[in-house]
Scaffold this active site. Structure first.
Site, PDB file in Angstrom:
ATOM      1  N   LEU A  79      -2.222  12.627   0.903  1.00  0.00           N
ATOM      2  CA  LEU A  79      -1.511  11.598   1.667  1.00  0.00           C
ATOM      3  C   LEU A  79       0.005  11.745   1.487  1.00  0.00           C
ATOM      4  O   LEU A  79       0.773  11.733   2.444  1.00  0.00           O
ATOM      5  CB  LEU A  79      -1.964  10.213   1.172  1.00  0.00           C
TER       6      LEU A  79
ATOM      7  N   GLU B  66       3.883  12.844   0.757  1.00  0.00           N
ATOM      8  CA  GLU B  66       4.783  13.933   1.188  1.00  0.00           C
ATOM      9  C   GLU B  66       6.055  13.835   0.354  1.00  0.00           C
ATOM     10  O   GLU B  66       6.302  12.804  -0.290  1.00  0.00           O
ATOM     11  CB  GLU B  66       5.088  13.786   2.679  1.00  0.00           C
TER      12      GLU B  66
ATOM     13  N   SER C 234       5.348   5.995  -2.240  1.00  0.00           N
ATOM     14  CA  SER C 234       4.931   4.590  -2.112  1.00  0.00           C
ATOM     15  C   SER C 234       4.926   4.154  -0.642  1.00  0.00           C
ATOM     16  O   SER C 234       4.043   3.426  -0.200  1.00  0.00           O
ATOM     17  CB  SER C 234       5.891   3.694  -2.901  1.00  0.00           C
TER      18      SER C 234
ATOM     19  N   TRP D  17       1.983  16.520  -4.362  1.00  0.00           N
ATOM     20  CA  TRP D  17       1.251  15.830  -5.427  1.00  0.00           C
ATOM     21  C   TRP D  17      -0.243  15.719  -5.142  1.00  0.00           C
ATOM     22  O   TRP D  17      -0.842  14.649  -5.338  1.00  0.00           O
ATOM     23  CB  TRP D  17       1.864  14.442  -5.676  1.00  0.00           C
TER      24      TRP D  17
ATOM     25  N   THR E  57      -3.779  16.183  -6.156  1.00  0.00           N
ATOM     26  CA  THR E  57      -4.633  16.445  -7.321  1.00  0.00           C
ATOM     27  C   THR E  57      -5.730  17.422  -6.913  1.00  0.00           C
ATOM     28  O   THR E  57      -6.370  17.230  -5.872  1.00  0.00           O
ATOM     29  CB  THR E  57      -5.254  15.129  -7.837  1.00  0.00           C
TER      30      THR E  57
ATOM     31  N   GLY F 166     -10.227   4.553  -5.184  1.00  0.00           N
ATOM     32  CA  GLY F 166      -9.562   5.458  -6.129  1.00  0.00           C
ATOM     33  C   GLY F 166      -8.916   4.702  -7.274  1.00  0.00           C
ATOM     34  O   GLY F 166      -8.940   5.152  -8.429  1.00  0.00           O
TER      35      GLY F 166
ATOM     36  N   GLN G 226      -0.047  -6.944 -41.859  1.00  0.00           N
ATOM     37  CA  GLN G 226      -0.178  -7.594 -40.547  1.00  0.00           C
ATOM     38  C   GLN G 226       0.564  -6.816 -39.453  1.00  0.00           C
ATOM     39  O   GLN G 226       0.186  -6.839 -38.287  1.00  0.00           O
ATOM     40  CB  GLN G 226       0.339  -9.030 -40.613  1.00  0.00           C
TER      41      GLN G 226
ATOM     42  N   GLU H 162      -1.856   7.136  -7.337  1.00  0.00           N
ATOM     43  CA  GLU H 162      -2.726   6.239  -6.558  1.00  0.00           C
ATOM     44  C   GLU H 162      -2.127   4.828  -6.470  1.00  0.00           C
ATOM     45  O   GLU H 162      -2.853   3.825  -6.466  1.00  0.00           O
ATOM     46  CB  GLU H 162      -4.159   6.268  -7.090  1.00  0.00           C
TER      47      GLU H 162
ATOM     48  N   THR I 212       1.880   3.092  -7.658  1.00  0.00           N
ATOM     49  CA  THR I 212       2.580   2.722  -8.895  1.00  0.00           C
ATOM     50  C   THR I 212       2.245   1.275  -9.285  1.00  0.00           C
ATOM     51  O   THR I 212       1.712   0.507  -8.464  1.00  0.00           O
ATOM     52  CB  THR I 212       4.102   2.801  -8.670  1.00  0.00           C
TER      53      THR I 212
HETATM   54  N1  CAA Z   1      -7.707  -1.679   3.218  1.00  0.00           N
HETATM   55  C1  CAA Z   1      -7.782  -1.755   4.571  1.00  0.00           C
HETATM   56  N2  CAA Z   1      -6.686  -1.884   5.362  1.00  0.00           N
HETATM   57  C2  CAA Z   1      -5.487  -1.942   4.756  1.00  0.00           C
HETATM   58  C3  CAA Z   1      -5.331  -1.881   3.361  1.00  0.00           C
HETATM   59  C4  CAA Z   1      -6.522  -1.740   2.579  1.00  0.00           C
HETATM   60  N3  CAA Z   1      -6.468  -1.671   1.247  1.00  0.00           N
HETATM   61  N4  CAA Z   1      -4.023  -1.959   3.055  1.00  0.00           N
HETATM   62  C5  CAA Z   1      -3.348  -2.084   4.223  1.00  0.00           C
HETATM   63  N5  CAA Z   1      -4.249  -2.070   5.251  1.00  0.00           N
HETATM   64  C6  CAA Z   1      -3.954  -2.198   6.665  1.00  0.00           C
HETATM   65  C7  CAA Z   1      -3.212  -3.509   6.939  1.00  0.00           C
HETATM   66  O1  CAA Z   1      -4.105  -4.582   7.110  1.00  0.00           O
HETATM   67  C8  CAA Z   1      -2.443  -3.176   8.191  1.00  0.00           C
HETATM   68  O2  CAA Z   1      -3.300  -3.272   9.309  1.00  0.00           O
HETATM   69  P1  CAA Z   1      -2.907  -4.218  10.576  1.00  0.00           P
HETATM   70  O3  CAA Z   1      -1.565  -3.693  11.047  1.00  0.00           O
HETATM   71  O4  CAA Z   1      -4.016  -4.005  11.545  1.00  0.00           O
HETATM   72  O5  CAA Z   1      -2.802  -5.604  10.018  1.00  0.00           O
HETATM   73  C9  CAA Z   1      -2.112  -1.681   8.039  1.00  0.00           C
HETATM   74  O6  CAA Z   1      -3.044  -1.179   7.071  1.00  0.00           O
HETATM   75  C10 CAA Z   1      -0.704  -1.451   7.541  1.00  0.00           C
HETATM   76  O7  CAA Z   1      -0.568  -2.152   6.305  1.00  0.00           O
HETATM   77  P2  CAA Z   1       0.826  -2.622   5.719  1.00  0.00           P
HETATM   78  O8  CAA Z   1       1.635  -3.247   6.802  1.00  0.00           O
HETATM   79  O9  CAA Z   1       0.551  -3.408   4.479  1.00  0.00           O
HETATM   80  O10 CAA Z   1       1.494  -1.207   5.361  1.00  0.00           O
HETATM   81  P3  CAA Z   1       2.783  -0.889   4.509  1.00  0.00           P
HETATM   82  O11 CAA Z   1       3.460   0.256   5.153  1.00  0.00           O
HETATM   83  O12 CAA Z   1       3.558  -2.143   4.240  1.00  0.00           O
HETATM   84  O13 CAA Z   1       2.166  -0.311   3.138  1.00  0.00           O
HETATM   85  C11 CAA Z   1       1.408  -0.370   0.891  1.00  0.00           C
HETATM   86  C12 CAA Z   1       1.415  -1.045   2.260  1.00  0.00           C
HETATM   87  C13 CAA Z   1       0.476  -1.225   0.023  1.00  0.00           C
HETATM   88  C14 CAA Z   1       2.776  -0.333   0.279  1.00  0.00           C
HETATM   89  C15 CAA Z   1       0.838   1.068   1.028  1.00  0.00           C
HETATM   90  O14 CAA Z   1       1.737   1.922   1.713  1.00  0.00           O
HETATM   91  C16 CAA Z   1       0.524   1.712  -0.303  1.00  0.00           C
HETATM   92  O15 CAA Z   1      -0.528   1.442  -0.888  1.00  0.00           O
HETATM   93  N6  CAA Z   1       1.397   2.603  -0.792  1.00  0.00           N
HETATM   94  C17 CAA Z   1       1.100   3.414  -1.981  1.00  0.00           C
HETATM   95  C18 CAA Z   1       0.453   4.699  -1.583  1.00  0.00           C
HETATM   96  C19 CAA Z   1      -0.266   5.359  -2.719  1.00  0.00           C
HETATM   97  O16 CAA Z   1      -0.971   4.734  -3.488  1.00  0.00           O
HETATM   98  N7  CAA Z   1      -0.112   6.684  -2.791  1.00  0.00           N
HETATM   99  C20 CAA Z   1      -0.799   7.489  -3.756  1.00  0.00           C
HETATM  100  C21 CAA Z   1      -1.432   8.657  -3.052  1.00  0.00           C
HETATM  101  S1  CAA Z   1      -2.723   9.546  -3.833  1.00  0.00           S
HETATM  102  C22 CAA Z   1      -2.075  10.282  -5.210  1.00  0.00           C
HETATM  103  O17 CAA Z   1      -1.457   9.629  -5.985  1.00  0.00           O
HETATM  104  C23 CAA Z   1      -2.298  11.720  -5.470  1.00  0.00           C
HETATM  105  C24 CAA Z   1      -3.649  12.134  -5.827  1.00  0.00           C
HETATM  106  O18 CAA Z   1      -4.100  13.178  -5.404  1.00  0.00           O
HETATM  107  C25 CAA Z   1      -4.453  11.328  -6.780  1.00  0.00           C
END
Ligand code: CAA
Length: 389
Positions: free
Chosen positions: A129, A131, A136, A160, A162, A246, A283, A371, A373
């Site tokens: 996911l 880039e 975030s 990044w 995994t 996750g 303690q 996944e 912060t």
């Molecule tokens: N489940 C279902 N739908 C969801 C959701 C969820 N958990 N979270 C958001 N949505 C939906 C919302 O309802 C919204 O839909 P509608 O427009 O229809 O209402 C849509 O998605 C957009 O949501 P937001 O407006 O909340 O989006 P945002 O741009 O404000 O972002 C955020 C929200 C929580 C900040 C999100 O971007 C986020 O979680 N960011 C962190 C990303 C992350 O965890 N990255 C790690 C990647 S993986 C990794 O680390 C590497 C690896 O390989 C392990």
């Protein structure tokens, strides 16, 4: 581990947990320090874990998995992470970021083709996911997929990832309509051997060093349209839904690390003497152990609660974002706290590579970052509480 009476375990749960504990102690414990030092990917033990069913615990047997529930998954993962967080994250990504999403959103053909080899341990899966400019702010991605007849042409750079250097299959999120922002994101299932897909350099990391992480570079990579996961434009919601699963895995990884560090500190405090007493009798040390233990048990409750919420959501298609984010936030900060205290209780020995405590300390940090912060978890929790999402 404490048996929590409010979450009674079935015999099947206990058998799986014991099998994971046995495997971790016998097969992973002897090699964990060596693979941390070399940064080599532990292919052999990962393959064996796949053969034992650990890579698809919740995957139905018809697709090569163990067909068990979400609580079973966290119980087994916890045992692996107590011994080595690198093996733990590889297992977590295969189970949750990869298999879970395809099972939830994939077609029958996609499940057979893309889940079966991973759940049966014959191949490795990954999720892509992030880039370089969007971590975030995941909706701000720039990589694109453009339709060309029965194919899509993928271009861009992902970071990044995994298991990026070793994975056979990827779930990849691409912009198909940049004007629609989050609603213009689409998820694709991509074969790792696809022409136009290359792996970037392996990231040198502070912790979880045996888990391989890299960039993915897409240059006119042609992917069949039938490999879209869900529908065009549904990718962002799929990415977020999958991250909820996750995050329970990463919370469990943090719990395992914290438990290992706590146990090392508890034993050391009962043996090491200073000023004529065991240091645990002071303690200053005893109260540290009390706080460490209490936070660990609270983490476990949040994780089991989230796993049970996830299980319920399978039947009603509901969300468990709040439970998952609370479990990840608290457990990852607990892992950081507990490993920090464990190093302190060990004094100089905590800083030495002769003991695994310094590894636990290094491994704990990533659980507050990937996944989502801790800041993102607080955002998800507060938005949910304020009724903003
Ligand atoms: N489940 C279902 N739908 C969801 C959701 C969820 N958990 N979270 C958001 N949505 C939906 C919302 O309802 C919204 O839909 P509608 O427009 O229809 O209402 C849509 O998605 C957009 O949501 P937001 O407006 O909340 O989006 P945002 O741009 O404000 O972002 C955020 C929200 C929580 C900040 C999100 O971007 C986020 O979680 N960011 C962190 C990303 C992350 O965890 N990255 C790690 C990647 S993986 C990794 O680390 C590497 C690896 O390989 C392990």
């Amino acid at each position: 581990m404490t048996e929590l009476p409010i979450y009674p375990l079935t015999n099947e749960h206990k058998m799986l947990r014991d099998a994971a504990r046995d495997f971790a102690q016998k097969e992973i414990a002897p090699i964990a320090a060596e693979f941390d030092e070399s940064g080599e990917f532990p292919s052999e033990t990962i393959k064996k874990m796949g053969e034992l069913g650990f890579m698809g615990i919740e995957v139905p047997e018809q697709y090569g998995g163990a067909g068990m529930d979400s609580l079973a998954y966290v119980l087994a993962l916890e045992e692996i992470c107590k011994v080595d967080a690198s093996h733990g994250v590889i297992m977590s990504v295969n189970n949750s970021l990869y298999c879970h999403g395809i099972l939830k959103f994939g077609t029958e053909e996609q499940k057979k083709k893309f889940v079966t080899p991973i759940a049966s341990g014959k191949a490795i899966g990954a999720y892509s996911l992030t880039e370089p400019q969007s971590g975030s702010d995941a909706g701000n991605m720039r990589s694109t997929a453009v339709r060309d007849g029965n194919f899509y042409i993928l271009n861009g750079r992902k970071s990044w990832v995994t298991s990026g250097p070793v994975a056979n299959y990827f779930v990849v999120f691409m912009m198909t309509d940049p004007t629609k922002k989050q609603k213009g994101v689409t998820a694709f299932l991509v074969d790792g051997n696809s022409k136009g897909l290359t792996r970037g350099k392996k990231e040198p990391k502070l912790g979880i060093r045996a888990s391989a992480t890299s960039e993915l570079i897409f240059e006119n990579c042609k992917v069949p349209a039938e490999n879209i996961l869900g529908k065009e434009g549904e990718g962002f919601k799929i990415a977020m839904t999958v991250l909820d699963a996750g995050r329970i895995g990463i919370a469990t990884q943090a719990l395992g690390i914290a438990e290992a560090a706590y146990e090392a500190a508890r034993q050391y405090a009962g043996q090491r003497e200073a000023f004529g007493h065991k240091i645990g009798q002071f303690q200053g040390t005893g109260f540290k152990l009390a706080d460490m233990k209490t936070r660990i048990e609270a983490s476990r409750l949040l994780i089991y609660n989230a796993a049970i919420a996830k299980e319920k959501a399978k039947n009603n298609n509901g969300r468990y974002s709040l439970e998952a984010s609370m479990a990840k936030l608290f457990s990852s900060e607990t892992a950081m706290y507990v490993t920090h205290q464990a190093v302190q209780i060990h004094g100089g020995m905590g800083y030495s590579k002769e003991l695994p405590v310094e590894r636990y300390f290094r491994d704990a940090k990533i659980t507050e970052i990937y996944e989502g912060t801790s800041e993102i978890q607080r955002l998800v929790i507060s938005r949910s509480e304020l009724g903003m999402k």
